[in-house]
Every structure is written in structure tokens, then in C-alpha cells.
Design a protein around this motif. Sequence first.
Motif, short mmCIF file in Angstrom:
data_model
loop_
_atom_site.label_atom_id
_atom_site.label_comp_id
_atom_site.label_asym_id
_atom_site.label_seq_id
_atom_site.Cartn_x
_atom_site.Cartn_y
_atom_site.Cartn_z
N ARG A 1 -4.61 -5.34 -7.92
CA ARG A 1 -3.50 -4.38 -7.95
C ARG A 1 -2.13 -5.07 -7.83
O ARG A 1 -1.12 -4.51 -8.25
N LEU B 1 2.31 1.77 -3.49
CA LEU B 1 1.31 2.34 -4.41
C LEU B 1 1.06 3.81 -4.10
O LEU B 1 0.96 4.65 -5.00
N GLU C 1 0.84 -1.21 0.00
CA GLU C 1 0.00 0.00 0.00
C GLU C 1 0.87 1.26 0.00
O GLU C 1 0.55 2.25 -0.66
N ALA D 1 5.06 1.17 -9.19
CA ALA D 1 4.33 0.05 -9.77
C ALA D 1 4.78 -1.24 -9.08
O ALA D 1 5.91 -1.34 -8.60
#
Length: 216
Positions: free
Chosen positions: A48, A23, A20, A28
Motif C-alpha cells: 500500500r 488511507l 493508516e 492516496a
Amino acid sequence: MSKDALLLIGGGGHAVVVAEAALAAGLALAGFLDDDDRAPLGRDLAGRVERLGGLSMFDRPDLVGEHPVILAVGDLPLRRRLLEGHAFKAGAVVHPSAVVSASARIGAGVFIGPGAVVHAQATVADHAIINTGAVVEHHCRVGVNTHLAPNATLGGEARVGDDCLIGLGASVLPGVRLGDRCTVGAGSAVIREVPAGAAVAGVPALEITGHGTPGA
Ligand code: JB3
């Protein structure tokens, strides 16, 4: 997949936090490796980041040769084994809400979590974890693969060796030194030098034996 995309080793609770943060920092994610095909990361960040396989893939040139890697398990002995058993280019993750001095030195593969602070002239060595809200004051040194658990605080010029665990909310007073492989129990206040390999706990922190790891 971009060559800059990060490969996470581990898919448990710590990996979810690291992913998290990555991101949020605009990085990436290439994917993660974990032997457990039901590891939480695949579920929590579904769509994700995906599990690419087990840890046996850690040596695959098409993965490790292509992507920066971050160790995303919390267990320090396991992290040390992974570190010593594999050759890889490490990538750091710094959450955008962390405050890191321009004069601080941040090593390869370091994780700095939400709200953490690393002050002037501090050094955070390779693969250290500065977890949520932890504070590394000016001119401190945090050793290789050392973990400051959430809200742990190092006063100015404190020095912590390699492979140490500074537990949740623990404090190390300014200038105090800890050797390698030390463990500091949650909520402790370390007021004097701790020798290598010792476990200490309490306020003030005293050496303890036979209690296992006093906890992060
Ligand atoms: O307290 C905080 C903020 N974070 C803790 C973090 C520092 O450490 C967190 O609450 C956990 O206590 C711990 O996070 P971690 O390491 O992600 O633990 P866990 O959620 O249990 O996930 C560990 C992952 O590593 C699991 O998915 C396991 O499959 C894998 N694993 C653990 N031990 C292992 C081994 N895989 C292999 N191959 N070999 C192992 O020995």
C-alpha cells in the motif's frame, strides 16, 4: 501517481499511524522517505505504500515539487530540523473518526489522529500533532510543531506555544498558557503558566530539571 498523493517523511511507528489514518481518510499515498530501508512502514503497509529512498530525496523536485508532504516522525527537534531545512507544500491528515469543529482552524501539515476532538474556534497551527484521543477544547491555540500525545487534554482557551510536547494523558487546565518548547510529563495536570523551555511534571505539575524529556 496522482499529484494529490501524500509523501510521508519517516517510516517509523508514527508514520505507520499517519499512513493508516491517511488511507482511512481516502487519501492516496505517494510513498515515504526514511534512511532505514527496513523501516516499519514498508513492512506494515506492504503493497500500500513503498519506501522511495532516504531523507536526501526530500529536496527532489519530482517528489517534493509534485506531492503534498507530511512530517511523519515523532521527534520534535528532528521535525523542526526537517521543517527549517526544506521547502515543501504540506498536506494535513485527519482521521475520519476525529471530530473537528467547522469553526476550528487547522494548519498545513497537521496530523489529527483517531478519536481526537478539536472544538469550536480552536486553532491548531502548522505541523502540530493531535494524537489519538487528544482533546483541544474551545478557543485553544496549539502552536507550530507541538505534539499532544494520546489522550492529552487542553481545557477551554488554553494556549500552548510552538515545539511543545504534552505527554500521554496530561491535562492543561482552562485558560492556562505554556510558552514555546515546553515539555509536560505523562499524566500531569498543568494548573498554572509554564515559561518557555520549561519541563514540568506531576499533579499539580511542577518544574523539573535534569530528567531529560519526561515522555510522550
Ligand atoms: O507514542 C506514540 C503514539 N507515538 C510515538 C511517536 C510520537 O514518536 C512512537 O511510539 C515513537 O515513540 C515515535 O515515533 P517515530 O518518530 O515514528 O519513531 P520511530 O518508530 O523510532 O521511527 C523514527 C524513524 O525516523 C525511523 O525510521 C528512523 O530511521 C528515522 N529517524 C529517526 N531519527 C531519523 C532520525 N532519520 C534521520 N535521517 N535522522 C535522524 O536523526
